[in-house]
Design an enzyme around this catalytic site. Structure first.
Site, PDB file in Angstrom:
ATOM      1  CE  LYS A 187       7.779   0.570   0.922  1.00  0.00           C
ATOM      2  NZ  LYS A 187       9.072   1.123   1.370  1.00  0.00           N
ATOM      3  CG  ASP A 206      11.688  -2.966   3.240  1.00  0.00           C
ATOM      4  OD1 ASP A 206      12.049  -4.159   3.102  1.00  0.00           O
ATOM      5  OD2 ASP A 206      11.843  -2.344   4.303  1.00  0.00           O
TER       6      ASP A 206
END
Length: 210
Positions: A120, A138
């Site tokens: 991420k 997320d």
């Protein structure tokens, strides 16, 4: 959800916010990398408060190494998990200095090899610092994509792969910004603000609120 509905959602989000940006404050790829590293299980507001004090003092890998672990902790102690994050930041800075000439590499494998940097974080840096069409998923985006049925998946990786597949090329660079902002401020976790949502009529969430 069908292709036409997804396209309509993306078009509305783009029209509402044509030039979305991350809410983390940064001026260089390195400042962004450290801000994202610090943001895990913390708010962007909290990270920005800490980096506003840290970056005028040290905003390069070498400067943070010169600052040292203990002094770095003083700057970021208001952020959750600051001890681990400080250690990872120091280790990351050392690798950047020793292996990358003090620069943030524009390379996924090299980024993910840095301590505290996962997929991420690498996606955010590649997207926001270098303009890659990566999609960082997320908790907000994971919730939003499953709730609306825009791109469903059992894990964040599943949702990311689905988004890569279904989001047209013209939207890919900005899509994670639109989704995270919508999830953060409109399609909130406990009670989504459906009445104030610009895509309410396109969303396939059955239990809509006012």
């Amino acid at each position: 959800m069908n292709k036409e509905k997804r396209l309509a959602i993306l078009t509305r989000l783009r029209d509402d916010n044509p030039h979305p940006e991350t809410e983390l404050n940064f001026t260089t790829p390195f400042e962004l990398l450290i801000a994202v590293l610090l943001s895990a299980q913390a708010t962007d507001v909290g990270v920005n408060k800490a980096t506003a004090k840290l970056y005028p003092v040290a905003n390069t890998p070498q400067a943070i190494l010169d600052l040292g672990l203990d002094k770095l902790k003083e700057y970021i102690k208001t952020i959750g998990l600051f001890n681990t994050k400080a250690e990872n930041t120091i280790k990351t800075c050392r690798i950047l200095v020793e292996q990358h000439g003090g620069e943030v590499p524009e390379n996924r494998a090299a980024l993910e090899a840095l301590p505290g940097v996962g997929r991420k974080t690498a996606n955010v840096v590649l997207n926001c610092a270098f303009g890659w069409p990566t999609i960082a998923v997320d908790t907000h985006i994971y919730r939003l994509c499953n709730r609306t049925k825009f791109a469903m998946g059992k894990t964040v990786d599943d949702v990311e792969q689905k988004l890569i597949k279904v989001v047209p090329k013209e939207f890919k660079v900005d899509v994670h910004h639109w989704l995270i902002l919508h999830g953060r401020y409109v399609c909130t976790a406990r009670k989504p603000k459906c009445g104030a949502c610009i895509i309410e009529d396109l969303c396939e969430f059955k239990e809509k609120s006012e």
